[in-house]
Scaffold this motif. Structure first.
Motif, PDB file in Angstrom:
ATOM      1  N   GLU A 116       0.826  -1.209   0.000  1.00  0.00           N
ATOM      2  CA  GLU A 116       0.000   0.000   0.000  1.00  0.00           C
ATOM      3  C   GLU A 116       0.859   1.258   0.000  1.00  0.00           C
ATOM      4  N   ILE A 117       2.048   1.151   0.550  1.00  0.00           N
ATOM      5  CA  ILE A 117       2.951   2.295   0.616  1.00  0.00           C
ATOM      6  C   ILE A 117       3.854   2.350  -0.604  1.00  0.00           C
ATOM      7  N   SER A 118       4.447   1.195  -0.944  1.00  0.00           N
ATOM      8  CA  SER A 118       5.381   1.168  -2.073  1.00  0.00           C
ATOM      9  C   SER A 118       5.672  -0.273  -2.479  1.00  0.00           C
ATOM     10  N   ASP A 119       5.397  -0.596  -3.741  1.00  0.00           N
ATOM     11  CA  ASP A 119       5.734  -1.924  -4.254  1.00  0.00           C
ATOM     12  C   ASP A 119       7.244  -2.130  -4.273  1.00  0.00           C
ATOM     13  N   GLN A 120       7.989  -1.053  -4.509  1.00  0.00           N
ATOM     14  CA  GLN A 120       9.447  -1.163  -4.580  1.00  0.00           C
ATOM     15  C   GLN A 120      10.053  -1.583  -3.251  1.00  0.00           C
ATOM     16  N   LEU A 121       9.394  -1.220  -2.150  1.00  0.00           N
ATOM     17  CA  LEU A 121       9.953  -1.506  -0.824  1.00  0.00           C
ATOM     18  C   LEU A 121      10.047  -3.010  -0.563  1.00  0.00           C
ATOM     19  N   THR A 122       9.039  -3.769  -1.005  1.00  0.00           N
ATOM     20  CA  THR A 122       9.080  -5.225  -0.829  1.00  0.00           C
ATOM     21  C   THR A 122      10.262  -5.810  -1.598  1.00  0.00           C
ATOM     22  N   VAL A 123      10.435  -5.370  -2.837  1.00  0.00           N
ATOM     23  CA  VAL A 123      11.550  -5.854  -3.666  1.00  0.00           C
ATOM     24  C   VAL A 123      12.880  -5.452  -3.034  1.00  0.00           C
ATOM     25  N   HIS A 124      12.946  -4.217  -2.532  1.00  0.00           N
ATOM     26  CA  HIS A 124      14.142  -3.709  -1.857  1.00  0.00           C
ATOM     27  C   HIS A 124      14.508  -4.615  -0.668  1.00  0.00           C
ATOM     28  N   CYS A 125      13.502  -5.008   0.115  1.00  0.00           N
ATOM     29  CA  CYS A 125      13.755  -5.873   1.278  1.00  0.00           C
ATOM     30  C   CYS A 125      14.254  -7.246   0.844  1.00  0.00           C
ATOM     31  N   HIS A 126      13.746  -7.757  -0.280  1.00  0.00           N
ATOM     32  CA  HIS A 126      14.260  -9.030  -0.807  1.00  0.00           C
ATOM     33  C   HIS A 126      15.732  -8.878  -1.192  1.00  0.00           C
ATOM     34  N   GLY A 127      16.094  -7.725  -1.730  1.00  0.00           N
ATOM     35  CA  GLY A 127      17.495  -7.449  -2.045  1.00  0.00           C
ATOM     36  C   GLY A 127      18.361  -7.424  -0.795  1.00  0.00           C
ATOM     37  N   ILE A 128      17.847  -6.817   0.264  1.00  0.00           N
ATOM     38  CA  ILE A 128      18.564  -6.773   1.550  1.00  0.00           C
ATOM     39  C   ILE A 128      18.808  -8.195   2.063  1.00  0.00           C
ATOM     40  N   LEU A 129      17.794  -9.058   1.948  1.00  0.00           N
ATOM     41  CA  LEU A 129      17.933 -10.443   2.396  1.00  0.00           C
ATOM     42  C   LEU A 129      18.977 -11.200   1.582  1.00  0.00           C
ATOM     43  N   GLU A 130      18.982 -10.998   0.259  1.00  0.00           N
ATOM     44  CA  GLU A 130      19.989 -11.645  -0.587  1.00  0.00           C
ATOM     45  C   GLU A 130      21.391 -11.165  -0.204  1.00  0.00           C
ATOM     46  N   MET A 131      21.514  -9.864   0.028  1.00  0.00           N
ATOM     47  CA  MET A 131      22.799  -9.280   0.411  1.00  0.00           C
ATOM     48  C   MET A 131      23.271  -9.854   1.752  1.00  0.00           C
ATOM     49  N   ALA A 132      22.360  -9.932   2.722  1.00  0.00           N
ATOM     50  CA  ALA A 132      22.712 -10.451   4.042  1.00  0.00           C
ATOM     51  C   ALA A 132      23.073 -11.931   3.986  1.00  0.00           C
ATOM     52  N   ASN A 147      12.832   0.701  -9.715  1.00  0.00           N
ATOM     53  CA  ASN A 147      12.781   2.012 -10.371  1.00  0.00           C
ATOM     54  C   ASN A 147      11.567   2.789  -9.849  1.00  0.00           C
ATOM     55  N   PRO A 148      11.781   3.879  -9.112  1.00  0.00           N
ATOM     56  CA  PRO A 148      13.087   4.440  -8.730  1.00  0.00           C
ATOM     57  C   PRO A 148      13.695   3.648  -7.568  1.00  0.00           C
ATOM     58  N   GLN A 149      15.010   3.656  -7.504  1.00  0.00           N
ATOM     59  CA  GLN A 149      15.703   2.920  -6.446  1.00  0.00           C
ATOM     60  C   GLN A 149      15.540   3.637  -5.107  1.00  0.00           C
ATOM     61  N   ILE A 150      15.397   2.841  -4.063  1.00  0.00           N
ATOM     62  CA  ILE A 150      15.263   3.400  -2.715  1.00  0.00           C
ATOM     63  C   ILE A 150      16.624   3.856  -2.209  1.00  0.00           C
TER      64      ILE A 150
END
Length: 200
Positions: A116-132, A147-150
């Motif tokens: 509801e806030i941002s579709d990009q944020l969910t994808v961003h969090c998946h990126g954080i998990l892959e990085m971790a 796009n746009p990147q957080i």
């Protein structure tokens, strides 16, 4: 469970806080953390349903890098009301304490609220998990698609690390410089820069 109101059909009237949130915020601004902690704990003891005091206490611990103490307060706050800053601190506390499976579960559980806030944020969090998890190449691909990147520095950092792991220090150096240009205070970026410099 009784005091938390987690029984069907049981609810509690809103109780007055013994300490105002303005007073707590004033203590936090003056970096008087022990006093702020005492005031917040008094509020929570008086009313275990005080979502704002739980959130502030959790975020205070998060900002002090005391992730173990942040997690229960942030989790309880989120159980009463979703707030994106609270979620961000909770998610990153789980990642920082290497509770990646739990962080994935939390991300899935709050997917609709985040969307509801941002579709990009969910994808961003998946990126954080892959990085971790050490999957820097996968993380770079994920961050590059947003796009746009957080936080565009994360793409450069992950690309730099992926190149470094492949033994391509010169390429890694170019990417870590770009990451540092966007965020020159991040400890992880500086540590990677030092590792690259040691092999160049």
């Amino acid at each position: 469970l009784n005091s938390l109101g987690h029984i069907k059909g049981v609810s509690y009237a809103e109780r007055d806080k013994p300490n105002s949130i303005d007073l707590v915020l004033e203590r936090l601004q003056k970096e008087n953390y022990s006093e702020a902690k005492k005031l917040l704990e008094e509020n929570i003891m008086s009313n275990p349903l005080d979502e704002i005091s739980l959130r502030l206490l959790g975020i205070m611990y998060f900002n002090q890098n005391d992730f173990g103490k942040a997690i229960p307060n942030l989790a309880r706050s989120l159980s009463f009301e979703f707030d994106i800053q609270t979620f961000d601190a909770y998610f990153h506390s789980l990642v920082k304490t290497n509770q990646l499976d739990c962080a994935r579960l939390v991300l899935d559980n709050y997917h609709s609220e985040i969307a509801e806030i941002s579709d990009q944020l969910t994808v961003h969090c998946h990126g954080i998990l892959e990085m971790a998890s050490g999957n820097y190449e996968n993380a770079a691909v994920i961050f590059n698609k947003i796009n746009p990147q957080i936080d565009s520095s994360l793409y450069f950092y992950c690309t730099a690390y992926a190149n470094f792991l492949k033994g391509e220090a010169a390429n890694a150096n170019q990417f870590v410089k770009k990451a540092l240009h966007l965020n020159d205070t991040k400890k992880e970026y500086l540590e990677l820069e030092a590792k690259i410099a040691a092999v160049l």
